[in-house]
Design a protein around this motif. Sequence first.
Motif, mmCIF file in Angstrom:
data_model
loop_
_atom_site.group_PDB
_atom_site.id
_atom_site.type_symbol
_atom_site.label_atom_id
_atom_site.label_comp_id
_atom_site.label_asym_id
_atom_site.label_seq_id
_atom_site.Cartn_x
_atom_site.Cartn_y
_atom_site.Cartn_z
ATOM 1 N N ILE A 185 60.563 76.069 71.539
ATOM 2 C CA ILE A 185 60.870 74.948 70.642
ATOM 3 C C ILE A 185 61.033 73.677 71.460
ATOM 4 C CG2 ILE A 185 62.491 74.061 68.932
ATOM 5 C CD1 ILE A 185 63.304 77.061 68.480
ATOM 6 N N ALA A 186 60.171 72.697 71.200
ATOM 7 C CA ALA A 186 60.142 71.471 72.005
ATOM 8 C C ALA A 186 60.567 70.238 71.237
ATOM 9 C CB ALA A 186 58.747 71.261 72.576
ATOM 10 N N ALA A 187 60.375 70.223 69.916
ATOM 11 C CA ALA A 187 60.697 69.027 69.133
ATOM 12 C C ALA A 187 60.995 69.424 67.692
ATOM 13 C CB ALA A 187 59.540 68.026 69.172
ATOM 14 N N ARG A 188 61.801 68.593 67.029
ATOM 15 C CA ARG A 188 62.167 68.852 65.634
ATOM 16 C C ARG A 188 62.390 67.548 64.886
ATOM 17 N NH1 ARG A 188 68.031 71.134 64.113
ATOM 18 N NH2 ARG A 188 68.501 69.040 64.850
ATOM 19 N N SER A 189 62.001 67.545 63.627
ATOM 20 C CA SER A 189 62.340 66.465 62.700
ATOM 21 C C SER A 189 62.899 67.075 61.428
ATOM 22 C CB SER A 189 61.105 65.630 62.366
ATOM 23 O OG SER A 189 61.404 64.732 61.312
ATOM 24 N N LEU A 190 63.935 66.441 60.881
ATOM 25 C CA LEU A 190 64.546 66.895 59.627
ATOM 26 C C LEU A 190 64.266 65.913 58.498
ATOM 27 C CD1 LEU A 190 68.022 68.047 61.014
ATOM 28 C CD2 LEU A 190 65.988 69.440 60.604
ATOM 29 N N MET A 191 63.106 65.273 58.564
ATOM 30 C CA MET A 191 62.756 64.287 57.538
ATOM 31 C C MET A 191 61.254 64.336 57.310
ATOM 32 S SD MET A 191 62.963 60.854 59.875
ATOM 33 C CE MET A 191 61.902 60.696 61.308
ATOM 34 N N ALA A 192 60.812 63.703 56.236
ATOM 35 C CA ALA A 192 59.384 63.568 56.000
ATOM 36 C C ALA A 192 58.778 62.673 57.075
ATOM 37 C CB ALA A 192 59.131 62.985 54.613
ATOM 38 N N LEU A 193 57.591 63.046 57.532
ATOM 39 C CA LEU A 193 56.945 62.335 58.633
ATOM 40 C C LEU A 193 55.660 61.660 58.173
ATOM 41 C CD1 LEU A 193 57.275 65.108 61.350
ATOM 42 C CD2 LEU A 193 58.573 62.975 61.268
ATOM 43 N N ASP A 194 55.382 60.491 58.739
ATOM 44 C CA ASP A 194 54.079 59.882 58.549
ATOM 45 C C ASP A 194 53.191 60.293 59.732
ATOM 46 O OD1 ASP A 194 54.829 58.266 60.733
ATOM 47 O OD2 ASP A 194 55.206 56.511 59.473
ATOM 48 N N GLU A 195 51.957 59.842 59.726
ATOM 49 C CA GLU A 195 51.006 60.251 60.760
ATOM 50 C C GLU A 195 51.473 59.839 62.157
ATOM 51 O OE1 GLU A 195 46.359 59.438 62.066
ATOM 52 O OE2 GLU A 195 47.004 58.944 60.023
ATOM 53 N N THR A 196 51.992 58.636 62.283
ATOM 54 C CA THR A 196 52.403 58.133 63.602
ATOM 55 C C THR A 196 53.521 58.973 64.194
ATOM 56 O OG1 THR A 196 51.763 55.882 62.997
ATOM 57 C CG2 THR A 196 53.283 56.120 64.841
ATOM 58 N N LYS A 197 54.546 59.253 63.402
ATOM 59 C CA LYS A 197 55.676 60.047 63.912
ATOM 60 C C LYS A 197 55.260 61.479 64.210
ATOM 61 C CE LYS A 197 59.532 57.354 62.125
ATOM 62 N NZ LYS A 197 60.745 57.342 61.301
ATOM 63 N N LEU A 198 54.419 62.042 63.354
ATOM 64 C CA LEU A 198 53.956 63.403 63.599
ATOM 65 C C LEU A 198 53.181 63.479 64.909
ATOM 66 C CD1 LEU A 198 53.617 66.305 62.687
ATOM 67 C CD2 LEU A 198 51.695 65.569 61.253
ATOM 68 N N ARG A 199 52.275 62.544 65.128
ATOM 69 C CA ARG A 199 51.522 62.534 66.384
ATOM 70 C C ARG A 199 52.446 62.352 67.598
ATOM 71 N NH1 ARG A 199 45.952 62.087 66.026
ATOM 72 N NH2 ARG A 199 45.129 61.664 63.932
ATOM 73 N N SER A 200 53.510 61.573 67.420
ATOM 74 C CA SER A 200 54.426 61.329 68.547
ATOM 75 C C SER A 200 55.157 62.600 68.969
ATOM 76 C CB SER A 200 55.443 60.240 68.185
ATOM 77 O OG SER A 200 56.469 60.730 67.343
ATOM 78 N N MET A 201 55.284 63.570 68.057
ATOM 79 C CA MET A 201 55.906 64.855 68.387
ATOM 80 C C MET A 201 54.927 65.784 69.094
ATOM 81 S SD MET A 201 57.971 65.684 64.845
ATOM 82 C CE MET A 201 58.796 67.164 65.453
ATOM 83 N N ILE A 202 53.647 65.647 68.771
ATOM 84 C CA ILE A 202 52.646 66.608 69.228
ATOM 85 C C ILE A 202 51.989 66.188 70.552
ATOM 86 C CG2 ILE A 202 50.445 67.685 68.629
ATOM 87 C CD1 ILE A 202 51.207 67.170 65.660
#
Length: 201
Positions: A177-194
């Motif tokens: 487990i490297a990253a987590r979000s507890l909210m809805a994500l847009d494309e920019t935030k999702l890419r920033s996790m990956i």
Amino acid sequence: MSLSRAPRRTLLTAGALAAALALSACSSDGNGKSGGGGDTNFVTNTGGISTVAKGERKPVNKIAGETLEGERLDVAGLRGKVVVLNVWGSWCPPCRAEAPHFAKVAKDMKAKGVEFVGINTRDSDTSKGLAFEEEFGVPYPSLFDPTGKLILGGFPKGSMNPQAIPSTIVLDKDGKIAARSLMALDETKLRSMIEPLVAEK
């Protein structure tokens, strides 16, 4: 601890998870803080995305079951790839808001060795989840987890576990487990996790 108490404790834990998910279901709050308790060694940035340094990450437990399409899927079989786990429900407005972004990023990043797996929870039957996938063009499978068993058992204590619907957990290439979000994500935030995990050696 006596063996006779173990099942009761398991039931209490399951009940606590159900209560926690009920309280935090469909959260659109971008200020998700750390979870799991204890010495977790992860940091939440101002955008509500928590990350763990490479040497501090914990592997997920077994996350396996039937997909909405009735096929068997075990996340352990995706080792060697970055894996995005998204907890969602068809009834959840923030899940619907983020779905087009997840569909686009999943298609764009598959060639880079990124796999997406949904965990569909609190839908009473698979037809609702399948209709959701069709509506938003979701190109990846989702495990059917109506009672939250996979969510409860799939993440080790003290790790960054799902605590809201939607939640997104990103595993590194070692299945940790490297990253987590507890909210809805847009494309920019999702890419920033990956993207940082794709770049890891």
